[in-house]
Design an enzyme around this catalytic site. Structure first.
Site, PDB file in Angstrom:
ATOM      1  N   ARG A  90      30.493  44.105  64.635  1.00  0.00           N
ATOM      2  CA  ARG A  90      31.096  45.201  63.867  1.00  0.00           C
ATOM      3  C   ARG A  90      32.529  45.472  64.344  1.00  0.00           C
ATOM      4  NH1 ARG A  90      28.776  51.420  63.250  1.00  0.00           N
ATOM      5  NH2 ARG A  90      30.525  52.221  62.034  1.00  0.00           N
ATOM      6  N   TYR A 244      33.799  56.864  50.663  1.00  0.00           N
ATOM      7  CA  TYR A 244      34.191  55.450  50.667  1.00  0.00           C
ATOM      8  C   TYR A 244      35.288  55.161  49.632  1.00  0.00           C
ATOM      9  CZ  TYR A 244      30.373  54.297  53.808  1.00  0.00           C
ATOM     10  OH  TYR A 244      29.545  54.236  54.908  1.00  0.00           O
TER      11      TYR A 244
END
Length: 421
Positions: A90, A244
């Site tokens: 990540r 988002y």
């Protein structure tokens, strides 16, 4: 009822376990199995999970195992919350795209594609083993990128539903602003996973009065601050975008921010070390307050509701899920996976009708759906050309020079997870 969590060694699992304990009348679990290859983490998480059940008087048995086949054997439902490559992968997803001036994020843009390429083959292997163990088992996917992963599962014929916590988060926040119970708040939620808008907020159900205009008028500043977008933009759009959408509506601003602070992966990794130390304390028998900063708020409640509805229990009749389009959004293919309100029961989710969308929203949805189709093709068949095509199609990338450079970086940083590289 037997429920299995794949990725059960996650530091977030105690939040899920707490939800199972609190909402035991909604989802009656007799056996909860936590599966994870990381035996050390699993021992710590499993110990706390048992203490949480004991403290809250839950009679269910908690089993921990690194044996996936044993863990899913006879399971009625399997929750997927795995992270291939862990926080280290990540960290890369969130940093190397910034070298090209593009968003570095684990589910959106080039980082999201990297995660999909690592994840889809692993999830499909797990799903096949679940199907062999119990063909009627439901798979609930919370593994990002949820839309692409769920599409892979459904295309392979699995009984799968994708789950995200964005909608339930909005539901809880709007309920607090309206001073009403969350169950009274019905969202007109539409889009793709991590690309959604609240186009209405109805009280009492899908046919209730729409209070979104009043919410924006009376609480616009608070809502705008929550999604980190300007209030005039929300008022002009007449909707509430998920946070988002900031990656799309304020791309360059976000890139500048990300370049000046530690990655979210680094923050979470530090938090996880602290959490695991806490979990090792035999006196701890409840989820620690620090876990609230880990992310995934209200995931446990959404998971309980969804599993209960799928297994014929007392789950809410309408839930926001990721499922097949099947004509719901007429501008998308039937096999696209969308995130919308659906009626959920033992035969799966059935999307509720969605009014015609403003082209401002439908255009972006269509564009990202095309990207997701190409991303899934790259995840299933591999190859540098397929990765390049997916990146070129993504609206946050688009330019061939960026796509070319990002393709090289993606392959370099993920070679150990890509069988074809």
């Amino acid at each position: 009822m037997k429920l299995t969590v794949v990725g059960g060694g996650s530091t977030y699992t105690p939040e899920l376990v707490d939800g199972f304990a609190r909402l035991r009348d909604t989802l009656r679990i007799e056996e909860l199995v936590l599966v994870d290859p990381a035996a050390d983490r699993l021992e710590l998480v499993g110990g706390l999970a048992r203490r949480i059940f004991a403290r809250q008087g839950h009679a269910g048995r908690i089993v921990t195992t690194s044996d996936l086949d044993a863990g899913v054997d006879g399971a009625d439902a399997v929750l997927l919350q795995l992270r291939v490559g862990g926080q280290a992968a990540r960290e890369k997803d969130e940093t190397w795209p910034l070298e090209c001036g593009c968003i570095g994020q684990e589910t959106t843009g080039a980082g999201g594609l990297a995660k999909a390429l690592r994840t889809v083959p692993v999830v499909l292997d797990i799903a096949e083993r679940v199907r062999r163990a119990n063909p009627r088992a439901w798979i609930i996917d919370f593994t990002n990128p949820v839309g692409i992963v769920t599409r892979a599962l459904l295309r392979a014929g699995h009984r799968a539903v994708g789950l995200c916590n964005v909608a339930i988060g909005f539901q809880r926040k709007f309920a607090a602003l309206l001073d009403t119970a969350p169950a009274e708040v019905h969202l007109a939620h539409v889009g793709l996973n991590h690309l959604t808008w609240e186009t209405g907020v109805r009280l009492g159900g899908p046919d209730g009065a729409d209070v979104l205009p009043a919410l924006l008028a009376e609480h616009g500043e608070a809502i705008a601050a929550d999604v980190r977008l300007p209030r005039p933009l929300l008022e002009g759009l007449g909707v509430v975008p998920s946070y988002y959408l900031r990656y799309y509506y304020a791309h360059d601003e976000v890139v500048r921010e990300l370049r000046t602070k530690p990655s979210r992966a680094a923050e979470v990794a530090a938090m996880e070390r602290e959490l695991l130390a806490m979990y090792g304390d035999p006196a701890l028998d409840e989820k620690p307050a620090l876990l609230a900063k880990r992310g995934g708020a209200f995931y446990s409640e959404a998971a309980v509701d969804l599993a209960a509805a799928l297994l014929g229990g007392a789950g809410s009749p309408y839930q926001v899920v990721n499922t097949l389009n099947r004509g719901t959004l007429p501008f998308l293919p039937d096999d696209a996976v969308i995130e919308v309100q659906a009626a959920v029961g033992p035969e799966g989710p059935v999307p509720l009708p969605v009014p015609a969308l403003d082209p401002l929203f439908s255009g972006l949805i269509a564009n990202v759906t095309a990207y997701e189709d190409l991303a899934l093709d790259a995840a299933l068949r591999g190859g540098r050309d397929r990765v390049f095509r997916a990146l070129l199609a993504h609206p946050l990338i688009g330019q061939y020079a960026y796509a070319d450079a990002l393709t090289d970086r993606l392959v370099t940083h993920n070679r150990e997870h890509l069988a074809w590289a």
